[in-house]
Design an enzyme around this catalytic site. Structure first.
Site, PDB file in Angstrom:
ATOM      1  N   LYS A 274       0.966  -1.336  -0.047  1.00  0.00           N
ATOM      2  CA  LYS A 274       0.128   0.077   0.105  1.00  0.00           C
ATOM      3  C   LYS A 274       1.021   1.112  -0.097  1.00  0.00           C
ATOM      4  O   LYS A 274       0.373   2.161  -0.473  1.00  0.00           O
ATOM      5  CB  LYS A 274      -1.022   0.223   1.087  1.00  0.00           C
ATOM      6  CG  LYS A 274      -1.984  -0.814   1.234  1.00  0.00           C
ATOM      7  CD  LYS A 274      -3.260  -0.312   2.156  1.00  0.00           C
ATOM      8  CE  LYS A 274      -4.437  -1.398   2.110  1.00  0.00           C
ATOM      9  NZ  LYS A 274      -5.277  -1.155   2.987  1.00  0.00           N
TER      10      LYS A 274
ATOM     11  N   LYS B   3      -4.785  -9.558  -6.591  1.00  0.00           N
ATOM     12  CA  LYS B   3      -6.019  -9.816  -6.098  1.00  0.00           C
ATOM     13  C   LYS B   3      -7.285  -8.784  -6.461  1.00  0.00           C
ATOM     14  O   LYS B   3      -6.570  -7.679  -6.717  1.00  0.00           O
ATOM     15  CB  LYS B   3      -5.869  -9.924  -4.532  1.00  0.00           C
ATOM     16  CG  LYS B   3      -5.900  -8.781  -3.634  1.00  0.00           C
ATOM     17  CD  LYS B   3      -6.155  -8.979  -2.231  1.00  0.00           C
ATOM     18  CE  LYS B   3      -6.042  -7.498  -1.521  1.00  0.00           C
ATOM     19  NZ  LYS B   3      -6.094  -7.431  -0.327  1.00  0.00           N
TER      20      LYS B   3
ATOM     21  N   LYS C  24     -10.977  -3.478  -3.630  1.00  0.00           N
ATOM     22  CA  LYS C  24     -11.672  -2.307  -4.102  1.00  0.00           C
ATOM     23  C   LYS C  24     -10.876  -1.152  -4.504  1.00  0.00           C
ATOM     24  O   LYS C  24     -11.631  -0.164  -4.997  1.00  0.00           O
ATOM     25  CB  LYS C  24     -11.831  -1.693  -2.725  1.00  0.00           C
ATOM     26  CG  LYS C  24     -12.918  -2.796  -1.762  1.00  0.00           C
ATOM     27  CD  LYS C  24     -13.130  -1.854  -0.275  1.00  0.00           C
ATOM     28  CE  LYS C  24     -14.186  -2.878   0.310  1.00  0.00           C
ATOM     29  NZ  LYS C  24     -13.740  -3.124   1.630  1.00  0.00           N
TER      30      LYS C  24
END
Ligand code: AMP
Ligand code: TRP
Length: 336
Positions: A115, A198, A201
Site C-alpha cells: 500500500k 488480487k 476495492k
C-alpha cells in the site's frame, strides 16, 4: 477462572465498493457463522482513514458496506454489527498494542509495503501501525475465531504475536489464541484484468472487479471482457496451473454455483471461453442481483442502517468496556 467461549470477530473497510472478493472470501462465510457463534462484524472506518478518504464518501461507504452485509444475510438479531469509530475502546487498546508490538514486526508486513508503494516516507503513520489496530479490534472482545480472506493471514499472525507478548509480559492467558478461519472455495479472488493481482476495492480499473453494486449488464460486460489466454479450457484442475486468469474464473464459477471445479471443467473441456463466460455471467447475476437489490433498498432508509450500527456499537461496548478496564489495571494505569 471464567470459562472461555468461542467468539467470532471480523472487519471490513468502508473504503469503496464491496467486491466479489469480499463476498466470497469473507462476507458469505460470516453469514453461516453468526448462528453458530457469538459474532461481531465491524465496518472499520478507522482503518479506512489510514489512506486518504473524502469524508462524505466515507460516510456513504460506511452505510453502504453495512447495507451490503445485511443484504448478504447478516442479521442484526444474530450478530453485533457496528462501525469501529463508535467504540472508542478500539483506539484505546490499539495504543497499548502500539507499545507491545515491535518495529521489526511491523517492518515485515507485506500489506504495508504494497500500500505504501515506493513512497514509504509519505505514507501515514496510521497505515504503518494498521495491524496493531486490527489486533485491538479482535482482542478487545477476546475473540478467538477470525474469518478472513487469505490476504489477512500475516496480519493475524501479528495479532497472535501481540497477544502472546502481552500475556508473557503481564498476564498469562489473558488474551486468547486467535485462529484464522480461511474458508470456502475462493479464499483469494484475483483481478479480472490480471490473474497475479488480487481483486481489490482500490484497483484503479473498474474492469478488474465485480462490485456488489453492479447491475446485471455491467457484470456480464466485465466478465465478457475478463482477460483469458488463448488455449481451450482443460478437462482437469491440474490443467489450470500456470493459467491464473482461467483458474480464477473457474474458481469463481465453482464458488458461485456450488459445483465442483472438476464438474465445471468436465462440461467445458476443449472449448474456448465464450460459452463459459456467458454461463458464468448468468450464474453471477443470479447469485448477486438479489443481494444488490436488497442493498439498494436498504440504502433508501439510512436511518435504519444508522440505528443498526448504533445499537451494535452499544452492544459491542458492553463487551469491550470490562476488557479495556482489565487491560488498564494490568499495565498499571491508575484510575482511582
Ligand atoms: P477489505 O476490503 O480489505 O477490508 O477486506 C475485507 C475482507 O474481505 C477480508 O477478510 C479480506 O481478506 C477479504 N477479501 C478482500 N479482497 C479479497 C479477495 N480478492 N479475495 C478473497 N478475499 C478477499
Ligand atoms: N485488515 C482487514 C482487511 O483489510 C480488515 C480488518 C480490520 C479486520 N480489523 C479486522 C479483519 C479484524 C479481521 C479482524 O481486510
Amino acid at each position: 477462572m471464567t470459562e472461555k467461549k468461542d467468539r467470532v470477530f471480523s472487519g471490513i473497510q468502508p473504503s469503496g465498493n464491496l467486491t466479489l472478493g469480499n463476498y466470497l472470501g469473507a462476507i458469505r462465510n460470516w453469514v453461516g457463522l453468526q448462528k453458530q457463534y457469538e459474532s461481531l462484524f465491524c465496518v472499520v472506518d478507522m482503518h479506512a482513514i489510514t489512506v486518504s478518504q473524502n469524508p462524505d464518501d466515507l460516510r456513504h461507504s460506511t452505510r453502504e458496506v453495512a447495507a451490503g452485509l445485511i443484504a448478504a444475510g447478516l442479521d442484526p438479531k444474530d450478530c453485533i454489527l457496528f462501525n469501529q469509530s463508535q467504540v472508542p475502546e478500539h483506539a484505546e487498546l490499539a495504543w497499548v498494542f502500539n507499545c507491545v508490538a515491535r518495529i521489526g514486526w511491523l517492518n515485515r508486513m507485506t500489506q504495508f509495503k504494497e500500500k505504501a508503494g515506493k513512497h514509504k516516507e509519505n505514507a501515514s503513520v496510521g497505515l504503518y501501525i494498521y495491524p496493531n489496530l486490527m489486533a485491538a479490534d479482535i482482542l478487545l472482545y477476546l475473540a478467538n475465531k477470525v474469518p478472513v480472506g487469505e490476504d489477512q493471514k500475516q496480519h493475524l499472525e501479528l495479532t497472535r504475536d501481540i497477544a502472546q507478548k502481552f500475556n508473557n509480559d503481564f498476564a498469562p492467558d489473558f488474551f486468547p489464541d486467535v485462529e484464522p478461519l480461511i474458508m470456502g472455495e475462493a479464499t483469494r479472488v484475483m483481478s479480472l484484468r490480471d490473474g497475479s493481482n488480487k481483486m481489490s476495492k482500490s484497483d484503479p480499473s473498474e474492469y478488474s472487479r465485480i462490485n456488489l453494486t453492479d447491475d446485471a449488464d455491467t457484470i456480464a460486460k466485465k466478465i465478457r471482457k475478463a482477460r483469458t489466454d488463448s488455449d481451450p479450457l482443460p478437462g482437469e484442475e491440474a490443467g489450470l496451473e500456470g493459467r491464473p486468469e482461467a483458474k480464477n474464473l473457474v474458481t469463481i464459477f465453482a464458488a458461485l454455483s456450488g459445483r465442483s471445479k472438476a464438474d465445471i471443467l468436465g462440461q467445458y473441456e476443449g472449448q474456448g471461453f465464450a460459452d463459459f463466460k456467458k454461463d458464468l455471467a448468468d450464474v453471477s447475476v443470479a447469485h448477486l442481483s438479489p443481494i444488490t437489490g436488497e442493498m439498494n433498498r436498504l440504502m433508501q432508509d439510512t436511518q435504519y442502517i444508522d440505528d443498526v450500527l448504533k445499537d451494535g456499537a452499544l452492544q459491542a461496548r458492553t463487551i469491550a468496556q470490562p476488557v479495556i478496564k482489565r487491560v488498564h489495571e494490568i499495565v498499571g494505569f491508575l484510575h482511582p
